[in-house]
Write a protein that holds these residues in place. Structure first.
Motif, PDB file in Angstrom:
ATOM      1  N   ILE A 267      48.413  90.535  16.717  1.00  0.00           N
ATOM      2  CA  ILE A 267      49.866  90.357  16.709  1.00  0.00           C
ATOM      3  C   ILE A 267      50.301  89.457  17.859  1.00  0.00           C
ATOM      4  O   ILE A 267      51.135  88.561  17.686  1.00  0.00           O
ATOM      5  CB  ILE A 267      50.572  91.730  16.800  1.00  0.00           C
ATOM      6  CG1 ILE A 267      50.335  92.521  15.509  1.00  0.00           C
ATOM      7  CG2 ILE A 267      52.063  91.567  17.077  1.00  0.00           C
ATOM      8  CD1 ILE A 267      50.830  93.950  15.560  1.00  0.00           C
ATOM      9  N   ILE A 268      49.738  89.677  19.038  1.00  0.00           N
ATOM     10  CA  ILE A 268      50.089  88.859  20.207  1.00  0.00           C
ATOM     11  C   ILE A 268      49.739  87.400  19.956  1.00  0.00           C
ATOM     12  O   ILE A 268      50.526  86.492  20.262  1.00  0.00           O
ATOM     13  CB  ILE A 268      49.397  89.408  21.468  1.00  0.00           C
ATOM     14  CG1 ILE A 268      50.029  90.756  21.862  1.00  0.00           C
ATOM     15  CG2 ILE A 268      49.487  88.409  22.626  1.00  0.00           C
ATOM     16  CD1 ILE A 268      49.313  91.484  22.972  1.00  0.00           C
ATOM     17  N   SER A 269      48.593  87.154  19.377  1.00  0.00           N
ATOM     18  CA  SER A 269      48.200  85.768  19.050  1.00  0.00           C
ATOM     19  C   SER A 269      49.137  85.172  18.009  1.00  0.00           C
ATOM     20  O   SER A 269      49.538  84.006  18.109  1.00  0.00           O
ATOM     21  CB  SER A 269      46.754  85.734  18.529  1.00  0.00           C
ATOM     22  OG  SER A 269      45.848  86.169  19.517  1.00  0.00           O
ATOM     23  N   GLU A 270      49.517  85.962  17.026  1.00  0.00           N
ATOM     24  CA  GLU A 270      50.418  85.505  15.962  1.00  0.00           C
ATOM     25  C   GLU A 270      51.786  85.135  16.529  1.00  0.00           C
ATOM     26  O   GLU A 270      52.354  84.087  16.193  1.00  0.00           O
ATOM     27  CB  GLU A 270      50.558  86.615  14.922  1.00  0.00           C
ATOM     28  CG  GLU A 270      51.377  86.247  13.701  1.00  0.00           C
ATOM     29  CD  GLU A 270      51.462  87.402  12.727  1.00  0.00           C
ATOM     30  OE1 GLU A 270      50.613  87.483  11.819  1.00  0.00           O
ATOM     31  OE2 GLU A 270      52.378  88.242  12.884  1.00  0.00           O
ATOM     32  N   ILE A 271      52.320  85.960  17.428  1.00  0.00           N
ATOM     33  CA  ILE A 271      53.628  85.691  18.029  1.00  0.00           C
ATOM     34  C   ILE A 271      53.572  84.446  18.905  1.00  0.00           C
ATOM     35  O   ILE A 271      54.484  83.615  18.906  1.00  0.00           O
ATOM     36  CB  ILE A 271      54.099  86.905  18.850  1.00  0.00           C
ATOM     37  CG1 ILE A 271      54.366  88.101  17.930  1.00  0.00           C
ATOM     38  CG2 ILE A 271      55.368  86.578  19.644  1.00  0.00           C
ATOM     39  CD1 ILE A 271      54.573  89.401  18.669  1.00  0.00           C
ATOM     40  N   ALA A 272      52.486  84.298  19.656  1.00  0.00           N
ATOM     41  CA  ALA A 272      52.345  83.139  20.543  1.00  0.00           C
ATOM     42  C   ALA A 272      52.361  81.834  19.764  1.00  0.00           C
ATOM     43  O   ALA A 272      52.838  80.806  20.254  1.00  0.00           O
ATOM     44  CB  ALA A 272      51.056  83.255  21.360  1.00  0.00           C
ATOM     45  N   ASP A 273      51.869  81.871  18.529  1.00  0.00           N
ATOM     46  CA  ASP A 273      51.814  80.663  17.699  1.00  0.00           C
ATOM     47  C   ASP A 273      53.060  80.468  16.842  1.00  0.00           C
ATOM     48  O   ASP A 273      53.232  79.421  16.224  1.00  0.00           O
ATOM     49  CB  ASP A 273      50.586  80.726  16.773  1.00  0.00           C
ATOM     50  CG  ASP A 273      49.271  80.638  17.536  1.00  0.00           C
ATOM     51  OD1 ASP A 273      49.287  80.110  18.668  1.00  0.00           O
ATOM     52  OD2 ASP A 273      48.248  81.111  17.016  1.00  0.00           O
ATOM     53  N   SER A 274      53.926  81.482  16.799  1.00  0.00           N
ATOM     54  CA  SER A 274      55.090  81.422  15.911  1.00  0.00           C
ATOM     55  C   SER A 274      56.166  80.483  16.450  1.00  0.00           C
ATOM     56  O   SER A 274      56.397  80.389  17.653  1.00  0.00           O
ATOM     57  CB  SER A 274      55.676  82.821  15.729  1.00  0.00           C
ATOM     58  OG  SER A 274      56.831  82.781  14.931  1.00  0.00           O
ATOM     59  N   LYS A 275      56.842  79.789  15.532  1.00  0.00           N
ATOM     60  CA  LYS A 275      57.952  78.895  15.898  1.00  0.00           C
ATOM     61  C   LYS A 275      59.305  79.519  15.534  1.00  0.00           C
ATOM     62  O   LYS A 275      60.342  78.885  15.699  1.00  0.00           O
ATOM     63  CB  LYS A 275      57.797  77.546  15.171  1.00  0.00           C
ATOM     64  CG  LYS A 275      56.504  76.800  15.502  1.00  0.00           C
ATOM     65  CD  LYS A 275      56.458  76.381  16.960  1.00  0.00           C
ATOM     66  CE  LYS A 275      55.273  75.474  17.257  1.00  0.00           C
ATOM     67  NZ  LYS A 275      53.965  76.181  17.173  1.00  0.00           N
ATOM     68  N   ILE A 276      59.281  80.748  15.028  1.00  0.00           N
ATOM     69  CA  ILE A 276      60.503  81.433  14.608  1.00  0.00           C
ATOM     70  C   ILE A 276      60.654  82.708  15.418  1.00  0.00           C
ATOM     71  O   ILE A 276      59.679  83.449  15.617  1.00  0.00           O
ATOM     72  CB  ILE A 276      60.445  81.777  13.099  1.00  0.00           C
ATOM     73  CG1 ILE A 276      60.276  80.507  12.270  1.00  0.00           C
ATOM     74  CG2 ILE A 276      61.703  82.525  12.665  1.00  0.00           C
ATOM     75  CD1 ILE A 276      60.024  80.764  10.803  1.00  0.00           C
ATOM     76  N   SER A 277      61.865  82.987  15.888  1.00  0.00           N
ATOM     77  CA  SER A 277      62.096  84.200  16.664  1.00  0.00           C
ATOM     78  C   SER A 277      62.033  85.411  15.746  1.00  0.00           C
ATOM     79  O   SER A 277      62.164  85.300  14.525  1.00  0.00           O
ATOM     80  CB  SER A 277      63.455  84.151  17.366  1.00  0.00           C
ATOM     81  OG  SER A 277      64.487  84.448  16.448  1.00  0.00           O
TER      82      SER A 277
END
Length: 301
Positions: A267-277
């Motif tokens: 999840i942490i990796s996914e959030i770090a790569d996300s461009k949407i809040s």
């Protein structure tokens, strides 16, 4: 000279605990608003650190729309049983039954806006003068400009132009009769900070935060959990998808994201790569450009 430095999570934790203790010291009848989401769960964990071995100097308050995720309610009840603290539940259904609010109709109907009235009603009935919430400045632009001690008038309304200065972490909780203060101890945290803290502290969460299979429909470009609370019609095609939820709210306004993040590290990796809040998955924020600010002016969390 000592070379020891606090980890940044220690600094955020210390600030939040200090704010929680300020609330206990400055107000007569505070409450902690609990939604069952990761931010309010983090607040409960911080309150345990701030006040144990004693009891909390405030109850937990949950505004129940009646359209919650089952996993969230189950988690709430199990957590209350585990920590042994008082829980007050305000029911939106009661507000509807008493004729105080009118339930929306139509395909995109939601009870999310109605919970503001139930919240204000619950505050008035219990005489709360401060309500602690898990809002963070990185979530949304209206929240970005709100103070940690946010004064609400006798109608529960927020006026951005009436905000008080908060220099050197000095918080002014003085209010007039009928007013109350919303307090945001993790305002300076980011979504990643919260998840890193949850990982470090090994805080349990509702299962919907982790990837799982769920029946969904696509509505307004968002994946919504198929539910009896959604007004579905023949245009809504139910598909089995691998999803998780970045934010937790009413089922009628909380969208899922396609995900294979089964563990916190994923999840942490996914959030770090996300461009949407994370608020990008909330349908209630898409009503207008200033949807959150307008709701807050009306008394929203």
């Amino acid at each position: 000279m000592s070379t020891n430095r606090l980890d940044y999570l220690d600094e955020l934790e210390a600030e939040a605990i200090y704010i929680l203790r300020e609330v206990a010291g400055q107000f007569e009848k505070p409450a902690l608003l609990f939604s069952g989401g990761k931010d309010s769960i983090t607040l409960v964990h911080l309150a345990l650190k701030a006040f144990r071995p004693g009891k909390f100097p405030f109850p937990l308050v949950h505004i129940d729309t009646g359209h919650n995720f089952e996993e969230t309610i189950q988690y709430r009840d199990e957590m209350i049983a585990r920590i042994g603290e008082k829980l007050i539940v305000g029911h939106v259904q009661d507000s509807i039954d008493e004729g105080k609010v009118i339930e929306q109709t139509g395909k995109n109907a939601s009870r999310n806006a109605l919970q503001t009235f139930t919240l204000l009603d619950t505050i008035a009935k219990n005489g709360f003068d401060a309500c602690i919430g898990g809002a963070r400045r990185d979530e949304e632009k209206a929240r970005a400009k709100e103070r940690i001690f946010s004064v609400r008038d006798e109608f529960g309304q927020w006026d951005p132009k009436r905000q008080r200065p908060e220099l050197w972490n000095i918080y002014n909780g003085k209010i007039h009769k009928g007013e109350n203060v919303r307090v945001f101890p993790i305002s300076n945290w980011t979504e990643l900070d919260v998840w890193n803290y949850i990982r470090r502290e090994n805080i349990p969460l509702p299962t919907i935060y982790f990837a799982h299979q769920r029946d969904c429909i696509t509505r307004n470009g968002q994946l919504m959990a198929a539910s009896p609370f959604l007004n579905m019609d023949e245009e809504d095609v139910v598909e089995r998808r691998n999803v998780r939820f970045r934010t937790v709210g009413d089922m009628t306004c909380t969208a899922a994201v396609e995900s294979y993040a089964f563990e916190i590290d994923d999840i942490i990796s996914e959030i770090a790569d996300s461009k949407i809040s994370e608020r990008g998955a909330r349908m209630d924020d898409k009503v207008s450009e200033a949807a959150m600010e307008e709701r807050k002016k009306g008394g929203y969390f």
